[in-house]
Write an enzyme that holds these catalytic residues in place. Structure first.
Site, short mmCIF file in Angstrom:
data_model
loop_
_atom_site.label_atom_id
_atom_site.label_comp_id
_atom_site.label_asym_id
_atom_site.label_seq_id
_atom_site.Cartn_x
_atom_site.Cartn_y
_atom_site.Cartn_z
N ASN A 140 -2.26 -2.54 13.22
CA ASN A 140 -3.71 -2.38 13.14
C ASN A 140 -4.20 -1.13 13.87
OD1 ASN A 140 -3.56 -4.72 11.73
ND2 ASN A 140 -4.45 -6.04 13.31
N ASN B 117 -17.22 27.66 -23.60
CA ASN B 117 -17.81 26.54 -22.85
C ASN B 117 -17.49 26.63 -21.36
OD1 ASN B 117 -18.85 25.40 -25.23
ND2 ASN B 117 -16.90 24.38 -25.65
N SER C 112 -13.76 26.11 -28.42
CA SER C 112 -13.94 24.87 -29.18
C SER C 112 -12.89 24.83 -30.27
CB SER C 112 -15.34 24.85 -29.79
OG SER C 112 -15.37 24.02 -30.94
N SER D 258 0.83 -1.21 0.00
CA SER D 258 0.00 0.00 0.00
C SER D 258 0.87 1.26 0.00
CB SER D 258 -0.93 0.00 1.22
OG SER D 258 -0.19 -0.13 2.41
N GLN E 204 -7.31 -2.29 3.99
CA GLN E 204 -6.27 -1.47 3.35
C GLN E 204 -6.84 -0.72 2.13
OE1 GLN E 204 -2.09 -2.86 3.13
NE2 GLN E 204 -2.49 -3.10 0.94
N TYR F 109 -9.54 -6.76 12.40
CA TYR F 109 -8.91 -6.27 11.18
C TYR F 109 -8.87 -7.37 10.11
CZ TYR F 109 -5.43 -4.40 7.94
OH TYR F 109 -4.79 -3.95 6.82
N GLU G 90 -19.03 22.22 -15.74
CA GLU G 90 -19.42 20.86 -16.12
C GLU G 90 -18.64 19.83 -15.31
OE1 GLU G 90 -19.71 20.59 -20.62
OE2 GLU G 90 -19.09 22.66 -20.30
N LYS H 110 -8.22 3.49 1.87
CA LYS H 110 -7.56 4.80 1.74
C LYS H 110 -7.76 5.49 0.40
CE LYS H 110 -4.49 3.17 5.13
NZ LYS H 110 -5.06 1.80 4.93
N1 ARG Z 1 -1.08 -1.52 5.26
C1 ARG Z 1 -2.05 -1.95 6.21
C2 ARG Z 1 -3.38 -1.21 5.99
O1 ARG Z 1 -3.38 -0.21 5.33
C3 ARG Z 1 -1.60 -1.73 7.59
C4 ARG Z 1 -2.16 -2.70 8.60
C5 ARG Z 1 -1.68 -4.05 8.34
N2 ARG Z 1 -2.01 -4.93 9.39
C6 ARG Z 1 -1.90 -6.26 9.22
N3 ARG Z 1 -2.25 -6.99 10.20
N4 ARG Z 1 -1.50 -6.77 8.10
O2 ARG Z 1 -4.41 -1.61 6.47
#
Ligand code: ARG
Length: 461
Positions: free
Chosen positions: A111, A286, A278, A24, A323, A318, A291, A326
């Site tokens: 977490n 425009n 245009s 991520s 993940q 969790y 828009e 976001k």
């Molecule tokens: N990159 C993870 C997320 O955005 C962080 C938490 C990961 N925790 C785990 N137990 N793998 O959620």
């Protein structure tokens, strides 16, 4: 090779595709400030309760500060193998300061760490968006004051209904935006509890002080349930729903700008700064910004649906699914910030075509209700009867192809003998608008008072 953070029980490393789907860092690196702030608070707490030494805490603080500078300057070596911003920073810290860095994660899990970082990020986003909403409200109220007496047709069903003022119309959006800002403030209140210290899901056996970390990070209090803390994302969903409603409001506003700019309407004009040409039709101007502002609601609402769908059916606590929380939030925030800026720009930029608005304010028998109201007020006719009489007069004017005020007194009296010359005084656009002094009504005096009130409450830029 095995991951440095959990390599103990692993012999081999992940496949390239595992690494790619797992990582991520490509998007969560924007939370680096929040991650460092959370770690600083955590380390200070670990020192205070005696879990780490004063020297270790000092080393962590120094290391994290240097890492912050590295990230800021663009020299930080982000590594996809380290998955996310949390492990990138932690691994770098250990590289820099050794053993002390490896003690930072005591009594903490990614977490609760990610839940904390993300709350901090959303809280900052709420403050940023809220400030932009305030700026747009100020611009709208400023223009409303300027156009407090500018007549325009008010519509229902997009059919001419009754004359209103342009200022009143602009203030309608100030009201909507004010509620939007209230929703953000409400979401912020509920969001402002600190999950840090919930650890992986069950809490920790270390004697941590969650009050201390919560206070250090500006939260009102720690969260109450560790399972909930690491699996709750409704703070993000509330934020996205507030943004969705706001984007819907701005989409309506943008649509009106598009309509007002179209040449059959020509109610307003945007300068070259907010129009495009245009490539084939040389005459075109425009309103692309409007828009796009009209369209952005698709992205914002899509983000909310996306996150709701990710969260639906997830068992506690969790799961890696989370993940995926976001990107929707980051994207919606970016879209909203741009939309707000574009709307503010257009509001400041636009010029009302006052004559054109005035002309159409009086078209379509827009003062027919004023005629009916006169019959009620002066002749004491029941409103339903007055409505019927007025309808007959409108039909007569329509047959003759004239306005209501062009009918002669004799013609008027052929439908309702009690009508006198005085009736004509209520048939003008100006009289109609000036009479709407009921609370919340469109009269210029009301609009001026409301606009001034808003400008006072909103304060200076
Ligand atoms: N990159 C993870 C997320 O955005 C962080 C938490 C990961 N925790 C785990 N137990 N793998 O959620």
């Amino acid at each position: 090779s095995a991951n440095v953070q959990w390599g103990g029980r692993f012999a081999g490393g992940p496949s390239a595709i595992m690494r790619e789907i797992n990582a991520s860092i490509g998007f969560d690196k924007v939370m680096w400030r929040q991650d460092i702030a959370g770690s600083l608070a955590h380390a200070a707490m670990l020192k205070k309760v005696g879990i780490i030494s004063t020297d270790d805490e000092a080393a962590i603080r120094r290391g994290l500060t240097e890492i912050g500078a590295e990230i800021e300057s663009g020299s930080f070596p982000f590594d996809e193998a380290l998955e996310d911003i949390h492990m990138n920073i932690e691994a770098r810290l250990s590289d820099r300061i050794g053993e002390a860095g490896k003690r930072l994660h005591t009594g903490r899990s990614r977490n609760d760490q990610v839940a904390t970082d993300f709350r901090l990020w959303v809280r900052d986003a709420i403050d940023g968006i809220s400030g932009q909403v305030e700026a747009l409200m100020r611009s709208l109220a400023t223009r409303a004051l300027e156009y407090a007496d500018t007549a325009m047709p008010g519509f229902t069903h997009l059919q001419t209904a009754q004359p209103v003022t342009f200022g009143h119309h602009l203030l309608a959006y100030v009201e909507m935006l004010s509620r939007d800002r209230g929703r953000l403030a409400d979401a912020r209140k509920r969001l402002n509890e600190c999950p840090l210290g919930s650890a992986a899901l069950a809490g920790t056996s270390f004697p941590i002080d969650r009050q201390m970390t919560a206070a250090a990070l500006g939260f009102d209090r720690p969260t109450a349930n560790s399972l909930d803390s690491v699996s709750d994302r409704d703070f993000a969903l509330e934020y996205l729903s507030a943004l969705s409603i706001m984007a819907m409001h701005l989409s309506r506003f943008a649509e009106e700008i598009v309509i007002w700019c179209s040449s059959p309407f020509s109610f307003i004009r945007l300068t070259d700064a907010f129009t495009t040409g245009s490539s084939i039709m040389p005459q075109k101007r425009n309103p692309d910004a409007a828009e796009l502002a009209r369209a952005k609601v698709g992205r914002v609402l899509g983000s909310m649906v996306s996150l709701l769908t990710v969260m639906k059916g997830l068992p506690l606590a969790y799961a890696k699914d989370m993940q995926e929380d976001k990107v929707p939030v980051f994207e919606a925030t970016e879209a909203m910030a741009l939309t707000l800026a574009a709307c503010d720009g257009m509001v400041r930029d636009l010029t009302a075509n006052v004559d054109q608005m005035r002309k159409y304010a009086g078209s379509g028998f827009s003062t027919a209700t004023d005629l009916a109201d006169w019959l009620v007020r002066v002749l004491k006719v029941p409103f339903r009867t007055a409505h019927h009489v007025t309808g007959q007069l409108v039909a007569m004017a329509e047959r003759k192809g004239v306005d209501l005020s062009d009918l002669s007194l004799a013609e008027m009296q052929s439908v309702e003998p009690g009508i006198t010359q005085d009736l004509y005084s209520v048939l003008t656009v100006e009289a109609s608008i000036a009479s709407r002094v009921s609370e919340g009504g469109t009269a210029g005096s009301n609009v001026r008072r409301e606009a001034e009130g808003w400008l006072e409450r909103l304060g200076k830029e």
